[in-house]
Design an enzyme around this catalytic site. Structure first.
Site, PDB file in Angstrom:
ATOM      1  N   THR A  14      84.081 124.547  35.740  1.00 20.14           N
ATOM      2  CA  THR A  14      82.878 125.341  36.001  1.00 20.14           C
ATOM      3  C   THR A  14      83.003 126.771  35.484  1.00 20.14           C
ATOM      4  O   THR A  14      82.021 127.351  34.997  1.00 20.14           O
ATOM      5  CB  THR A  14      82.629 125.376  37.530  1.00 20.14           C
ATOM      6  N   THR A  91      87.740 122.787  39.338  1.00 24.70           N
ATOM      7  CA  THR A  91      88.253 122.721  40.714  1.00 24.70           C
ATOM      8  C   THR A  91      88.464 121.291  41.209  1.00 24.70           C
ATOM      9  O   THR A  91      89.252 121.066  42.120  1.00 24.70           O
ATOM     10  CB  THR A  91      87.301 123.440  41.696  1.00 24.70           C
ATOM     11  N   GLN A 275      96.521 110.724  56.589  1.00 22.34           N
ATOM     12  CA  GLN A 275      95.118 110.990  56.270  1.00 22.34           C
ATOM     13  C   GLN A 275      94.676 112.313  56.892  1.00 22.34           C
ATOM     14  O   GLN A 275      93.657 112.870  56.502  1.00 22.34           O
ATOM     15  CB  GLN A 275      94.231 109.868  56.808  1.00 22.34           C
TER      16      GLN A 275
HETATM   17  N1  ASP Z   1      83.358 119.460  37.860  1.00 22.74           N
HETATM   18  C1  ASP Z   1      84.001 120.748  37.721  1.00 22.74           C
HETATM   19  C2  ASP Z   1      85.423 120.522  37.257  1.00 22.74           C
HETATM   20  O1  ASP Z   1      86.261 120.146  38.042  1.00 22.74           O
HETATM   21  C3  ASP Z   1      83.968 121.467  39.025  1.00 22.74           C
HETATM   22  C4  ASP Z   1      84.529 122.854  39.013  1.00 22.74           C
HETATM   23  O2  ASP Z   1      85.150 123.323  38.107  1.00 22.74           O
HETATM   24  O3  ASP Z   1      84.326 123.561  40.026  1.00 22.74           O
HETATM   25  O4  ASP Z   1      85.713 120.668  36.094  1.00 22.74           O
END
Ligand code: ASP
Length: 340
Positions: A14, A91, A275
């Site tokens: 992102t 993320t 878990q």
């Molecule tokens: N879908 C994105 C990724 O993991 C989410 C992010 O970067 O927050 O590349």
């Protein structure tokens, strides 16, 4: 003191994405965007930086284990030229990559700080600027020499980290280990969280990528043993078994237990983690856990599922004998577990 030099590696995520008609998508030329939106990282008071970008950048949902090994070897190869590394990453699988790097880089001895953002840098009110600046400043302190995650208000040990929130800016937590530093008006480092002296190392060179076949299975009530059989039939070498609580499983189900035993007899290393986000596995506490122990399941103690998964992968990639892998899974190699 000489100005430090930092390598920033943009893998995707992102952080550098742009809007598209199918939602946010990875985009190239992050350098121009950083210069436009975060010019302060070029200030004399900041370390000098060199940016390299993946081509094409990845949505981290598409990252595979091969990605961790390539990144580790890229970091090692330029290790002499930099005082530290900032890896900008999506993320979604960031905790896997941070955990994997901690095992693949062994005793690299320089800070490797993995960061990203929940809101793209191109958007107003992005968290990207602060995460990037904090990561670079953390390297400048000279107080870190391990793989960390810098995100929101914390710097966390990489292999203790898990993504806990899909939408909040504090997206990561380290449920079983205190933060290495809090990010407030300044960076406040905790005391005594350094990697244990004499911790067993995985060697000097990062292993090459191997298709190791590691799987994760989360237990659920009524889970059929056939599911374990089916996974084993795909040729896996290791499995992270996400058990209930302190490490219990439906061991009164003779079929399930027989499948677990069959897997272990076939050479699959099964590591139990919980878990629950917090706390540690203690397989002997309940009869429903002792049966796993008797079958040959090894305890992952308080490891995150991400750490257990990537550690199994790295140990297999090193080509170690199964008994050695089983023993090392229960030892604290890179600060990833507290054995109890
Ligand atoms: N879908 C994105 C990724 O993991 C989410 C992010 O970067 O927050 O590349």
């Amino acid at each position: 003191m000489a100005r430090k030099t930092v390598s920033i590696i943009y893998t995707g995520g992102t952080f550098g994405m742009r809007p598209s008609d199918r939602g946010y998508a990875p985009a190239s030329d992050l350098g121009a965007l950083i210069r436009e939106r975060t010019p302060e990282i070029g200030a004399d008071t900041m370390p000098a930086y060199e940016l390299s970008e993946y081509d094409p950048p990845l949505d981290s949902a598409n990252a595979t284990p091969r990605h961790w090994y390539e990144l580790a070897s890229r970091i090692r190869q330029s290790g002499d030229r930099f005082d530290g590394f900032v890896v900008i990453h999506g993320t979604d699988t960031l905790a896997y990559t941070a955990s994997a790097l901690s095992f693949l880089l062994g005793d690299f001895g320089k800070p490797v700080i993995v960061t990203g953002s929940q809101i793209p840098l191109c958007e107003v009110r992005s968290d990207a600027q602060l995460n990037l600046i904090s990561a670079i400043q953390a390297i400048a302190t000279g107080r870190l020499e391990e793989v960390c995650v810098c995100f929101g208000r914390h710097i966390l040990r990489g292999n203790r980290t898990t993504k806990v929130n899909a939408t909040e800016l504090d997206a990561f937590a380290s449920p079983n280990f205190p933060p290495l530093a809090e990010i407030g008006t300044d960076l406040r480092f905790g005391e005594g969280n350094a990697l244990p002296a004499g911790a067993e190392r995985l060697g000097d060179s990062a292993p090459d990528y191997r298709d190791c076949g590691i799987a994760v299975l989360r237990l659920f009530p009524g889970i059929p043993g056939a599911l374990v059989d089916a996974m084993v039939d795909t040729g896996i070498a290791g499995m992270v078994l996400r058990c209930y609580g302190v490490g219990t499983a439906p061991t009164s189900d003779a079929g399930f237990l027989a499948s677990v035993k069959r897997a272990i007899d076939a050479g699959v290393i099964i590591t139990a983690v919980s878990q629950c986000q917090e706390g540690s596995v203690s397989l002997g506490r309940y009869a429903a856990g002792s049966a796993l122990l008797d079958a040959g399941v090894v305890s992952g103690f308080d490891m995150t599922s991400e750490a257990a998964f990537t550690k199994l992968h790295a140990l297999h990639a090193l080509g170690l004998a199964p008994a050695r892998i089983a023993a090392l899974m229960q030892e604290n190699l890179r600060g990833e577990l507290t054995a109890t």
